[in-house]
Design a protein around this motif. Structure first.
Motif: not given
Length: 192
Positions: A82, A89, A95, A97-98, A102
């Motif tokens: 993380t 990032e 981001s 995130k997808k 991740e």
């Protein structure tokens, strides 16, 4: 690596997963073997540990180490990944995130945690095998002690190969740790 899907292999390479997993494997293998050896040695030295107590003690310690290793490694790796993703990032200014990073963070962490948690149980079973199949308790205990020493020595060999050092020196260093443990336990048994 050939057996892993291409994207998973890429993630392991990015996160240095093989090196991390190898490190966890050796550390937890060494810890588990030293604990098993300690139980075998003190049982041998005291002469009055029932066979069932030795078997249950080694299994309990190895299962405890496996659970501790799994959850400790998983939690640690999720946190580390993380943090790495957040740094990435920040550097990219967007981001993730997808992203694949991740998506595979938990898979990677599960992989490392599994590699960390299996050795204690596997090594305990290997070291316990003589006690489980040989009817003569004393002989089974001596063979279990020997297998434990061989396992420790082999881990030293592996570390020597990884570090590209002299494998004999590395093996003897690890064997020396087992010998020091034996001396300490003999002293403890003498005092108590």
């Amino acid at each position: 690596m050939v057996l892993l899907p291409k994207k998973v292999a890429e993630i392991l390479k990015y996160f240095k997963g093989i090196e991390i997993a190898r490190r966890y494997f050796i550390i937890n293998s060494f810890d588990a073997t030293i604990v098993a050896l300690s139980i075998f040695l003190i049982a041998f030295l005291s002469g009055n540990f029932p066979k069932e107590v030795v078997i249950k003690s080694v299994l309990a310690a190895s299962i405890g180490a496996a659970l501790s290793g799994f959850f400790g490694a998983y939690s640690s790796e999720v946190s580390e990944r993380t943090a790495e993703i957040k740094k990435l990032e920040k550097a990219l200014g967007r981001s993730l995130k997808k992203s694949i990073f991740e998506k595979y963070k938990k898979i990677f962490s599960l992989f490392v945690a599994t590699v960390d948690s299996l050795p204690p149980v596997m090594l305990a079973l290997i070291c316990l095998l003589p006690l489980l199949i040989i009817k003569n308790y004393n002989l089974g205990l001596k063979i279990s002690i020997t297998i434990s020493f061989l396992s420790i020595t082999f881990l030293g060999y592996l570390l020597g190969r990884i570090a590209e050092e002299n494998v004999i020196t590395s093996s003897l260093r690890f064997l020396g740790i087992g010998i020091v443990l034996t001396i300490v336990l003999i002293f403890i048994d003498y005092l108590l």
